[in-house]
Design a protein around this motif. Structure first.
Motif, PDB file in Angstrom:
ATOM      1  N   ARG A  98       0.924  -1.784   0.001  1.00 45.06           N
ATOM      2  CA  ARG A  98       0.080   0.279   0.781  1.00 45.06           C
ATOM      3  C   ARG A  98       0.863   1.608  -0.160  1.00 45.06           C
ATOM      4  O   ARG A  98       2.080   0.937  -0.083  1.00 45.06           O
ATOM      5  CB  ARG A  98      -0.951   0.227   1.359  1.00 45.06           C
ATOM      6  N   LEU A  99       0.481   2.456  -0.421  1.00 47.61           N
ATOM      7  CA  LEU A  99       1.272   3.743  -0.229  1.00 47.61           C
ATOM      8  C   LEU A  99       0.560   4.226   1.133  1.00 47.61           C
ATOM      9  O   LEU A  99      -0.865   5.157   1.071  1.00 47.61           O
ATOM     10  CB  LEU A  99       0.539   4.196  -1.482  1.00 47.61           C
ATOM     11  N   SER A 100       1.709   4.475   1.786  1.00 43.74           N
ATOM     12  CA  SER A 100       1.325   4.839   3.017  1.00 43.74           C
ATOM     13  C   SER A 100       0.978   6.398   3.096  1.00 43.74           C
ATOM     14  O   SER A 100       0.177   6.585   4.118  1.00 43.74           O
ATOM     15  CB  SER A 100       2.131   5.188   3.982  1.00 43.74           C
ATOM     16  N   CYS A 101       1.179   7.829   1.899  1.00 40.20           N
ATOM     17  CA  CYS A 101       0.533   8.831   1.906  1.00 40.20           C
ATOM     18  C   CYS A 101      -0.924   8.481   0.996  1.00 40.20           C
ATOM     19  O   CYS A 101      -1.559   9.739   1.378  1.00 40.20           O
ATOM     20  CB  CYS A 101       1.444   9.817   0.565  1.00 40.20           C
ATOM     21  N   LEU A 102      -1.565   7.585   0.669  1.00 35.02           N
ATOM     22  CA  LEU A 102      -2.573   7.389   0.459  1.00 35.02           C
ATOM     23  C   LEU A 102      -3.663   6.807   1.102  1.00 35.02           C
ATOM     24  O   LEU A 102      -4.931   6.429   0.966  1.00 35.02           O
ATOM     25  CB  LEU A 102      -2.701   6.818  -0.792  1.00 35.02           C
ATOM     26  N   CYS A 103      -3.270   6.028   2.502  1.00 34.16           N
ATOM     27  CA  CYS A 103      -4.233   4.507   2.404  1.00 34.16           C
ATOM     28  C   CYS A 103      -4.470   5.829   4.304  1.00 34.16           C
ATOM     29  O   CYS A 103      -3.772   5.855   5.062  1.00 34.16           O
ATOM     30  CB  CYS A 103      -3.669   3.345   3.002  1.00 34.16           C
ATOM     31  N   ARG A 104      -6.249   5.455   4.465  1.00 35.78           N
ATOM     32  CA  ARG A 104      -5.969   5.763   6.101  1.00 35.78           C
ATOM     33  C   ARG A 104      -7.720   4.574   6.511  1.00 35.78           C
ATOM     34  O   ARG A 104      -7.491   3.720   5.307  1.00 35.78           O
ATOM     35  CB  ARG A 104      -7.275   6.811   5.477  1.00 35.78           C
ATOM     36  N   PRO A 105      -6.676   4.345   7.860  1.00 34.89           N
ATOM     37  CA  PRO A 105      -7.147   3.304   8.200  1.00 34.89           C
ATOM     38  C   PRO A 105      -8.872   2.862   8.573  1.00 34.89           C
ATOM     39  O   PRO A 105      -9.481   3.484   8.742  1.00 34.89           O
ATOM     40  CB  PRO A 105      -6.903   3.314  10.109  1.00 34.89           C
ATOM     41  N   ARG A 106      -9.429   1.930   8.646  1.00 39.78           N
ATOM     42  CA  ARG A 106     -10.711   1.385   8.473  1.00 39.78           C
ATOM     43  C   ARG A 106     -10.696   0.425   9.127  1.00 39.78           C
ATOM     44  O   ARG A 106     -11.825  -0.171   8.884  1.00 39.78           O
ATOM     45  CB  ARG A 106     -11.137   0.735   6.905  1.00 39.78           C
ATOM     46  N   SER A 107      -9.373  -0.383   9.788  1.00 40.29           N
ATOM     47  CA  SER A 107     -10.087  -1.740  10.971  1.00 40.29           C
ATOM     48  C   SER A 107      -9.118  -0.482  12.616  1.00 40.29           C
ATOM     49  O   SER A 107      -8.305  -0.051  12.295  1.00 40.29           O
ATOM     50  CB  SER A 107      -8.946  -2.406  10.509  1.00 40.29           C
ATOM     51  N   ASP A 108      -9.688  -1.345  13.345  1.00 39.79           N
ATOM     52  CA  ASP A 108      -8.515  -1.080  14.719  1.00 39.79           C
ATOM     53  C   ASP A 108      -7.569  -1.247  14.799  1.00 39.79           C
ATOM     54  O   ASP A 108      -6.919  -0.634  15.430  1.00 39.79           O
ATOM     55  CB  ASP A 108      -9.707  -1.969  16.058  1.00 39.79           C
ATOM     56  N   THR A 109      -6.928  -2.267  14.401  1.00 37.80           N
ATOM     57  CA  THR A 109      -5.544  -2.483  14.043  1.00 37.80           C
ATOM     58  C   THR A 109      -4.773  -2.717  13.250  1.00 37.80           C
ATOM     59  O   THR A 109      -5.105  -3.221  12.673  1.00 37.80           O
ATOM     60  CB  THR A 109      -4.670  -3.835  15.389  1.00 37.80           C
ATOM     61  N   LEU A 110      -4.116  -2.451  12.975  1.00 35.66           N
ATOM     62  CA  LEU A 110      -2.883  -2.542  11.588  1.00 35.66           C
ATOM     63  C   LEU A 110      -1.892  -3.191  11.781  1.00 35.66           C
ATOM     64  O   LEU A 110      -1.426  -2.706  13.205  1.00 35.66           O
ATOM     65  CB  LEU A 110      -2.756  -1.273  10.977  1.00 35.66           C
ATOM     66  N   GLN A 111      -0.967  -4.111  11.277  1.00 39.86           N
ATOM     67  CA  GLN A 111       0.141  -4.088  11.350  1.00 39.86           C
ATOM     68  C   GLN A 111       0.787  -4.062   9.953  1.00 39.86           C
ATOM     69  O   GLN A 111       0.914  -4.430   8.871  1.00 39.86           O
ATOM     70  CB  GLN A 111      -0.115  -5.863  11.558  1.00 39.86           C
ATOM     71  N   VAL A 112       2.170  -2.547  10.283  1.00 43.26           N
ATOM     72  CA  VAL A 112       3.051  -2.579   8.847  1.00 43.26           C
ATOM     73  C   VAL A 112       3.701  -2.641   9.237  1.00 43.26           C
ATOM     74  O   VAL A 112       5.267  -1.722  10.389  1.00 43.26           O
ATOM     75  CB  VAL A 112       2.143  -0.612   9.090  1.00 43.26           C
ATOM     76  N   VAL A 113       5.015  -3.163   7.843  1.00 42.02           N
ATOM     77  CA  VAL A 113       6.223  -2.515   7.592  1.00 42.02           C
ATOM     78  C   VAL A 113       6.039  -1.824   6.352  1.00 42.02           C
ATOM     79  O   VAL A 113       6.291  -1.612   5.744  1.00 42.02           O
ATOM     80  CB  VAL A 113       6.901  -4.242   6.908  1.00 42.02           C
ATOM     81  N   TYR A 114       7.144  -0.710   7.579  1.00 44.18           N
ATOM     82  CA  TYR A 114       6.974   0.327   6.414  1.00 44.18           C
ATOM     83  C   TYR A 114       8.582   0.217   5.673  1.00 44.18           C
ATOM     84  O   TYR A 114       9.523  -0.180   6.141  1.00 44.18           O
ATOM     85  CB  TYR A 114       6.682   2.421   7.368  1.00 44.18           C
ATOM     86  N   ASN A 115       8.515   1.445   4.929  1.00 43.92           N
ATOM     87  CA  ASN A 115      10.116   1.275   4.028  1.00 43.92           C
ATOM     88  C   ASN A 115      10.529   0.621   3.310  1.00 43.92           C
ATOM     89  O   ASN A 115      11.375   0.045   2.929  1.00 43.92           O
ATOM     90  CB  ASN A 115      10.549   1.752   5.228  1.00 43.92           C
ATOM     91  N   VAL A 116       9.300  -0.148   2.968  1.00 47.07           N
ATOM     92  CA  VAL A 116      10.006  -2.083   2.339  1.00 47.07           C
ATOM     93  C   VAL A 116       9.474  -0.856   0.369  1.00 47.07           C
ATOM     94  O   VAL A 116       9.787  -1.805  -0.399  1.00 47.07           O
ATOM     95  CB  VAL A 116       8.380  -2.297   2.324  1.00 47.07           C
ATOM     96  N   LYS A 117      10.293   0.779  -0.069  1.00 45.10           N
ATOM     97  CA  LYS A 117      10.757   0.445  -1.405  1.00 45.10           C
ATOM     98  C   LYS A 117      10.849  -0.298  -1.681  1.00 45.10           C
ATOM     99  O   LYS A 117      12.110  -0.024  -2.539  1.00 45.10           O
ATOM    100  CB  LYS A 117      10.954   2.366  -0.743  1.00 45.10           C
ATOM    101  N   HIS A 118      12.793  -0.216  -1.072  1.00 46.38           N
ATOM    102  CA  HIS A 118      13.807  -1.282  -1.398  1.00 46.38           C
ATOM    103  C   HIS A 118      13.516  -3.076  -1.742  1.00 46.38           C
ATOM    104  O   HIS A 118      13.884  -3.796  -2.712  1.00 46.38           O
ATOM    105  CB  HIS A 118      15.043  -1.479  -0.886  1.00 46.38           C
ATOM    106  N   LEU A 119      12.133  -3.436  -1.740  1.00 46.23           N
ATOM    107  CA  LEU A 119      11.520  -4.769  -1.874  1.00 46.23           C
ATOM    108  C   LEU A 119      11.515  -4.852  -3.469  1.00 46.23           C
ATOM    109  O   LEU A 119      11.732  -3.878  -4.223  1.00 46.23           O
ATOM    110  CB  LEU A 119       9.964  -5.069  -1.402  1.00 46.23           C
ATOM    111  N   PRO A 120      11.955  -6.342  -4.062  1.00 45.57           N
ATOM    112  CA  PRO A 120      12.175  -6.082  -5.039  1.00 45.57           C
ATOM    113  C   PRO A 120      10.498  -5.656  -6.008  1.00 45.57           C
ATOM    114  O   PRO A 120       9.663  -6.676  -6.056  1.00 45.57           O
ATOM    115  CB  PRO A 120      12.256  -7.754  -5.917  1.00 45.57           C
ATOM    116  N   GLY A 121      10.725  -5.210  -7.411  1.00 46.21           N
ATOM    117  CA  GLY A 121       9.529  -4.462  -7.717  1.00 46.21           C
ATOM    118  C   GLY A 121       9.457  -3.858  -7.652  1.00 46.21           C
ATOM    119  O   GLY A 121       8.163  -3.081  -8.393  1.00 46.21           O
ATOM    120  N   LEU A 122       9.468  -2.151  -6.057  1.00 51.02           N
ATOM    121  CA  LEU A 122       9.257  -1.245  -6.007  1.00 51.02           C
ATOM    122  C   LEU A 122       9.976  -0.759  -6.442  1.00 51.02           C
ATOM    123  O   LEU A 122      10.107   0.660  -6.264  1.00 51.02           O
ATOM    124  CB  LEU A 122       9.155  -1.517  -4.237  1.00 51.02           C
ATOM    125  N   ASP A 123      11.343  -1.345  -6.541  1.00 51.53           N
ATOM    126  CA  ASP A 123      12.438  -0.353  -6.788  1.00 51.53           C
ATOM    127  C   ASP A 123      12.211   0.175  -8.306  1.00 51.53           C
ATOM    128  O   ASP A 123      12.396   1.371  -8.249  1.00 51.53           O
ATOM    129  CB  ASP A 123      14.186  -1.297  -6.867  1.00 51.53           C
TER     130      ASP A 123
END
Ligand code: FES
Length: 127
Positions: A98-123
């Protein structure tokens, strides 16, 4: 929403993978600073990126408008609403990116790994 977050950059140091079942348990047990791992509150109408910034963290971003993928996160748990973006291929969205600049929460809890821009495919997507 309460968001539990983890910096992708620390995974390699610990030999962790983004899809490890117990990734967040391991992160909670490791001695990570608050910029790498922790929990923060996200208001319903703010984006994940804004919430991180409000808490004093400098998560990666560039355009803030869904056009660059620098702000990409991996959503492991929870629901978010994401404004339309043309930069992320559908397959990536299905994998939880997901793009953190575009998403808003819709559940009470979230679990997020941030800084994944270096994942294969995203680079290659980063402009
Ligand atoms: Fe560019 Fe989010 S900062 S897509």
């Amino acid at each position: 929403a309460r968001m539990e977050y983890l910096d992708y950059e620390v995974l390699a140091d610990h030999g962790w993978e983004v899809d490890d079942e117990d990734l967040f348990e391991a992160a909670a047990a490791a001695d990570l600073g608050p910029e790498s791992y922790g929990r923060l509150l996200v208001e319903r109408e703010e984006t994940l990126l804004e919430a991180a910034e409000r808490a004093g963290f400098a998560w990666p971003f560039a355009c803030r408008g869904g056009a660059c993928a620098n702000c990409a996160v991996l959503l492991r748990e929870g629901e978010v609403e994401m404004a339309q973006s043309h930069v992320l291929p559908n397959g990536m969205v299905e994998e939880g990116i997901r793009l953190s600049c575009l998403c808003r929460p819709r559940s009470d809890t979230l679990q997020v790994v941030y800084n994944v821009k270096h994942l294969p495919g995203l680079d290659e997507l980063r402009l």
